[in-house]
Design an enzyme around this catalytic site. Structure first.
Site, PDB file in Angstrom:
ATOM      1  N   ASN A 271       2.737  -1.179 -10.183  1.00  0.00           N
ATOM      2  CA  ASN A 271       1.540  -0.585 -10.759  1.00  0.00           C
ATOM      3  C   ASN A 271       1.500  -0.662 -12.284  1.00  0.00           C
ATOM      4  O   ASN A 271       0.669  -0.021 -12.917  1.00  0.00           O
ATOM      5  CB  ASN A 271       1.398   0.857 -10.300  1.00  0.00           C
TER       6      ASN A 271
ATOM      7  N   ILE B 280      -1.437  -0.156 -17.022  1.00  0.00           N
ATOM      8  CA  ILE B 280      -1.086   0.752 -15.941  1.00  0.00           C
ATOM      9  C   ILE B 280      -2.247   0.902 -14.967  1.00  0.00           C
ATOM     10  O   ILE B 280      -3.404   1.049 -15.378  1.00  0.00           O
ATOM     11  CB  ILE B 280      -0.722   2.145 -16.506  1.00  0.00           C
ATOM     12  N   CYS B 281      -1.941   0.890 -13.678  1.00  0.00           N
ATOM     13  CA  CYS B 281      -2.925   1.189 -12.642  1.00  0.00           C
ATOM     14  C   CYS B 281      -2.595   2.569 -12.073  1.00  0.00           C
ATOM     15  O   CYS B 281      -1.640   2.735 -11.318  1.00  0.00           O
ATOM     16  CB  CYS B 281      -2.877   0.127 -11.545  1.00  0.00           C
ATOM     17  N   LEU B 282      -3.383   3.582 -12.476  1.00  0.00           N
ATOM     18  CA  LEU B 282      -3.130   4.960 -12.048  1.00  0.00           C
ATOM     19  C   LEU B 282      -4.453   5.713 -12.066  1.00  0.00           C
ATOM     20  O   LEU B 282      -5.134   5.763 -13.095  1.00  0.00           O
ATOM     21  CB  LEU B 282      -2.112   5.633 -12.969  1.00  0.00           C
TER      22      LEU B 282
ATOM     23  N   GLN C 121      -0.985  -3.418 -10.015  1.00  0.00           N
ATOM     24  CA  GLN C 121      -1.381  -3.968 -11.316  1.00  0.00           C
ATOM     25  C   GLN C 121      -0.716  -5.321 -11.509  1.00  0.00           C
ATOM     26  O   GLN C 121      -1.258  -6.196 -12.178  1.00  0.00           O
ATOM     27  CB  GLN C 121      -0.954  -3.011 -12.447  1.00  0.00           C
TER      28      GLN C 121
END
EC number: 2.3.2.23
Length: 245
Positions: free
Chosen positions: A81, A89-91, A124
């Site tokens: 991620n 960042i993928c959050l 990500q």
């Protein structure tokens, strides 16, 4: 920077400095400029990142806290991620799930929790996600190597597990991460009932401001239970929120 935005960021930084338990750190990158910060936390235990020190670049938008801070890892890490190239960042917490209730500290705690709970199905970095799905042991090996090389994590003795990537442990860590994030959110309410505070938040004020007004007026926490405030208290709180007292 607007005075209210600057005050909120300064207060958040002061709260982080006062909190010795979370072990999350935040400092301005350049003197008194509170719009560019550097966050730091340690890799969580029982993960390939354990013992590593991770740095995050934080940029505060003009609309903060109504828009999330923009965060990316400065420290390179191997995680599905997080981009292994750019640190992006993928959050959800840093995008559509952001709320003005959240803080810089709670966002960093969410990032720390993300290291315990990789989500390869919402990646990500597709290469890292593919490795985690196809070969979790190889993923852990590379993630640990990167943590040692880039984050200063200690090398583990031969045979010592790096933890974390089996289905059972990921599920367990996901629950721990969820509980940790929920506690971080609720801490902002200082023991008051969430629905009670949120009735004022819905008027356009942020949680810290409403809680401060409640504490100034002396509102009973009622053991965290919801209840209807007397009209006089409503007037006092509203006056405080609008700067009339």
């Amino acid at each position: 920077m607007s005075s209210s935005r600057a005050r909120r960021i300064a207060k958040e930084i002061a709260d982080i400095h006062a909190d010795k338990h979370s072990k999350v750190e935040v400092e301005p990158v350049a003197g008194d400029d509170l719009t560019v910060l550097r966050g730091t936390f340690f890799g969580p235990p029982d993960t390939p990142y354990e013992g590593g020190k991770f740095h995050v670049n934080i940029r505060i938008p003009l609309e903060y806290p109504f828009r999330p801070p923009v965060m990316k890892f400065e420290t390179k890490l191997w995680h599905p991620n997080v981009s292994s190239q750019t640190g992006a960042i993928c959050l959800d917490t840093l995008s559509q799930a952001w709320s003005p209730v959240l803080t810089i500290k709670s966002a960093l705690i969410s990032l720390q929790s993300l290291l315990s709970t990789p989500e390869p199905k919402d990646p990500q970095d597709a290469e890292v996600a593919g490795m985690l799905i196809r070969n979790p042991e190889e993923f852990e090996h590379v993630a640990r190597e990167w943590a040692v090389k880039y984050a200063g994590a200690p090398k583990k003795e031969s045979g010592e597990g790096s933890g974390g990537a089996t289905a059972e442990t990921i599920k367990k860590k996901a629950q721990v991460a969820k509980d940790t994030e929920e506690k971080a959110k609720m801490a902002a309410y200082h023991g008051y009932n969430k629905d009670l505070i949120d009735r004022f938040v819905d008027m356009g004020f942020d949680v810290p401001t409403v809680v401060s007004a409640f504490e100034y007026v002396g509102i009973d926490r009622n053991e965290g239970q919801d209840y209807e405030l007397e009209e006089a208290y409503m007037g006092d709180i509203t006056a405080r929120l609008f700067g009339e007292s």
